[in-house]
Design a protein around this motif. Structure first.
Motif, PDB file in Angstrom:
ATOM      1  N   VAL A 105      48.670  22.092 -23.819  1.00  9.99           N
ATOM      2  CA  VAL A 105      48.093  22.383 -22.508  1.00  9.99           C
ATOM      3  C   VAL A 105      48.481  23.800 -22.118  1.00  9.99           C
ATOM      4  O   VAL A 105      49.667  24.133 -22.078  1.00  9.99           O
ATOM      5  CB  VAL A 105      48.603  21.383 -21.443  1.00  9.99           C
ATOM      6  N   ASP A 139      44.350  22.607 -26.212  1.00  3.54           N
ATOM      7  CA  ASP A 139      43.468  21.452 -26.043  1.00  3.54           C
ATOM      8  C   ASP A 139      42.899  21.418 -24.630  1.00  3.54           C
ATOM      9  O   ASP A 139      41.753  21.020 -24.417  1.00  3.54           O
ATOM     10  CB  ASP A 139      44.238  20.152 -26.319  1.00  3.54           C
ATOM     11  N   ILE A 140      43.723  21.829 -23.670  1.00  2.54           N
ATOM     12  CA  ILE A 140      43.351  21.774 -22.253  1.00  2.54           C
ATOM     13  C   ILE A 140      43.841  23.045 -21.578  1.00  2.54           C
ATOM     14  O   ILE A 140      44.969  23.487 -21.836  1.00  2.54           O
ATOM     15  CB  ILE A 140      43.983  20.529 -21.585  1.00  2.54           C
ATOM     16  N   LEU A 195      44.530  24.638 -17.768  1.00  6.20           N
ATOM     17  CA  LEU A 195      44.656  24.288 -16.354  1.00  6.20           C
ATOM     18  C   LEU A 195      45.030  25.521 -15.550  1.00  6.20           C
ATOM     19  O   LEU A 195      46.059  26.146 -15.817  1.00  6.20           O
ATOM     20  CB  LEU A 195      45.752  23.232 -16.148  1.00  6.20           C
ATOM     21  N   GLN A 221      47.965  16.255 -13.341  1.00  4.26           N
ATOM     22  CA  GLN A 221      46.809  16.511 -14.208  1.00  4.26           C
ATOM     23  C   GLN A 221      47.224  16.477 -15.681  1.00  4.26           C
ATOM     24  O   GLN A 221      46.518  15.925 -16.522  1.00  4.26           O
ATOM     25  CB  GLN A 221      46.162  17.850 -13.851  1.00  4.26           C
ATOM     26  N   VAL A 222      48.373  17.057 -16.005  1.00  4.42           N
ATOM     27  CA  VAL A 222      48.878  17.042 -17.385  1.00  4.42           C
ATOM     28  C   VAL A 222      49.136  15.600 -17.824  1.00  4.42           C
ATOM     29  O   VAL A 222      48.731  15.187 -18.918  1.00  4.42           O
ATOM     30  CB  VAL A 222      50.152  17.908 -17.535  1.00  4.42           C
ATOM     31  N   HIS A 248      47.794  12.882 -16.626  1.00  8.08           N
ATOM     32  CA  HIS A 248      46.494  12.223 -16.742  1.00  8.08           C
ATOM     33  C   HIS A 248      45.832  12.563 -18.081  1.00  8.08           C
ATOM     34  O   HIS A 248      45.336  11.674 -18.785  1.00  8.08           O
ATOM     35  CB  HIS A 248      45.601  12.648 -15.563  1.00  8.08           C
ATOM     36  N   GLN A 249      45.821  13.845 -18.446  1.00  6.20           N
ATOM     37  CA  GLN A 249      45.204  14.269 -19.705  1.00  6.20           C
ATOM     38  C   GLN A 249      45.928  13.655 -20.902  1.00  6.20           C
ATOM     39  O   GLN A 249      45.295  13.242 -21.875  1.00  6.20           O
ATOM     40  CB  GLN A 249      45.194  15.798 -19.818  1.00  6.20           C
ATOM     41  N   TYR A 250      47.255  13.590 -20.824  1.00  3.73           N
ATOM     42  CA  TYR A 250      48.024  12.999 -21.925  1.00  3.73           C
ATOM     43  C   TYR A 250      47.686  11.516 -22.063  1.00  3.73           C
ATOM     44  O   TYR A 250      47.476  11.018 -23.180  1.00  3.73           O
ATOM     45  CB  TYR A 250      49.527  13.186 -21.694  1.00  3.73           C
ATOM     46  N   LEU A 308      44.958   9.997 -21.130  1.00  5.18           N
ATOM     47  CA  LEU A 308      43.594   9.881 -21.668  1.00  5.18           C
ATOM     48  C   LEU A 308      43.597  10.034 -23.185  1.00  5.18           C
ATOM     49  O   LEU A 308      42.954   9.272 -23.901  1.00  5.18           O
ATOM     50  CB  LEU A 308      42.680  10.957 -21.067  1.00  5.18           C
ATOM     51  N   GLU A 309      44.327  11.037 -23.658  1.00  2.00           N
ATOM     52  CA  GLU A 309      44.422  11.290 -25.099  1.00  2.00           C
ATOM     53  C   GLU A 309      45.093  10.104 -25.803  1.00  2.00           C
ATOM     54  O   GLU A 309      44.619   9.655 -26.843  1.00  2.00           O
ATOM     55  CB  GLU A 309      45.185  12.589 -25.359  1.00  2.00           C
TER      56      GLU A 309
END
Length: 178
Positions: free
Chosen positions: A104, A150-151, A153, A166-167, A169-171, A173-174
């Motif tokens: 990230v 990968d992301i 922000l 947000q980090v 959440h993204q983790y 999801l992955e």
């Protein structure tokens, strides 16, 4: 993102002053992960500050220490890694992080970065006659590498807590897609 990756960590990359340390600690707390800072690891291993390494040994020696540190990180799990700002410029470092971590990039404008770091004396790359120009130059060089995360922000208009959420959440999801 490549499906053959084994994502067990989070690596935060980005320029100094984008919030990697603060966000990294919050993310580690929320996920009950360990927290590691590559600069702190280097200082601990060498017994020298980053500024001392830069002034006494030079930037190439520091970058070699970073590469060694990144290789050590491949054995870690459930860890949030805060990477030094220049670490992803070496392609092997970014490639290594991507084998085990969701990468990230935290991003901010040169003006916001300067606002955040201008009173910090421990930043060797800012010991320059025109530090704002130096920030713009380094960002221009590093941007193509940061964009390989990968992301991405932007941290300018969000609180540290919002960025950390947000980090996380993204983790999640992955992790749920694996």
């Amino acid at each position: 993102m490549q499906n053959n990756r084994h994502i067990v960590n989070i690596a935060l990359i980005g320029f100094m002053g984008t919030g990697k340390t603060s966000v990294g600690r919050l993310v580690a707390e929320q996920l009950h992960f360990h927290y590691l800072d590559t600069d702190e690891m280097i200082q601990s291993a060498t017994g020298k500050t980053i500024a001392d390494i830069f002034s006494n040994c030079g930037e190439p020696a520091f970058r070699a220490l970073e590469e060694k540190t990144v290789q050590e990180l491949t054995t870690k799990t459930q860890t949030v890694i805060s990477a030094g700002g220049g670490l992803p410029v070496a392609p092997q470092n970014l490639a290594s992080l991507k084998t085990h971590a969701l990468v990230v990039c935290l991003w901010a404008s040169p003006a916001k970065i300067w606002e955040r770091v201008r009173n910090q004396t421990h930043r060797p790359l800012l010991h320059d006659s025109d530090p704002q120009k130096k920030i713009r130059e380094l960002l221009a060089i590093r941007e193509p590498f940061y964009k390989q995360a990968d992301i991405l922000l932007n941290t300018e208009l969000r609180s540290l807590r919002e960025v950390a959420q947000q980090v996380v959440h993204q983790y999640r999801l992955e992790a749920s897609s694996r």
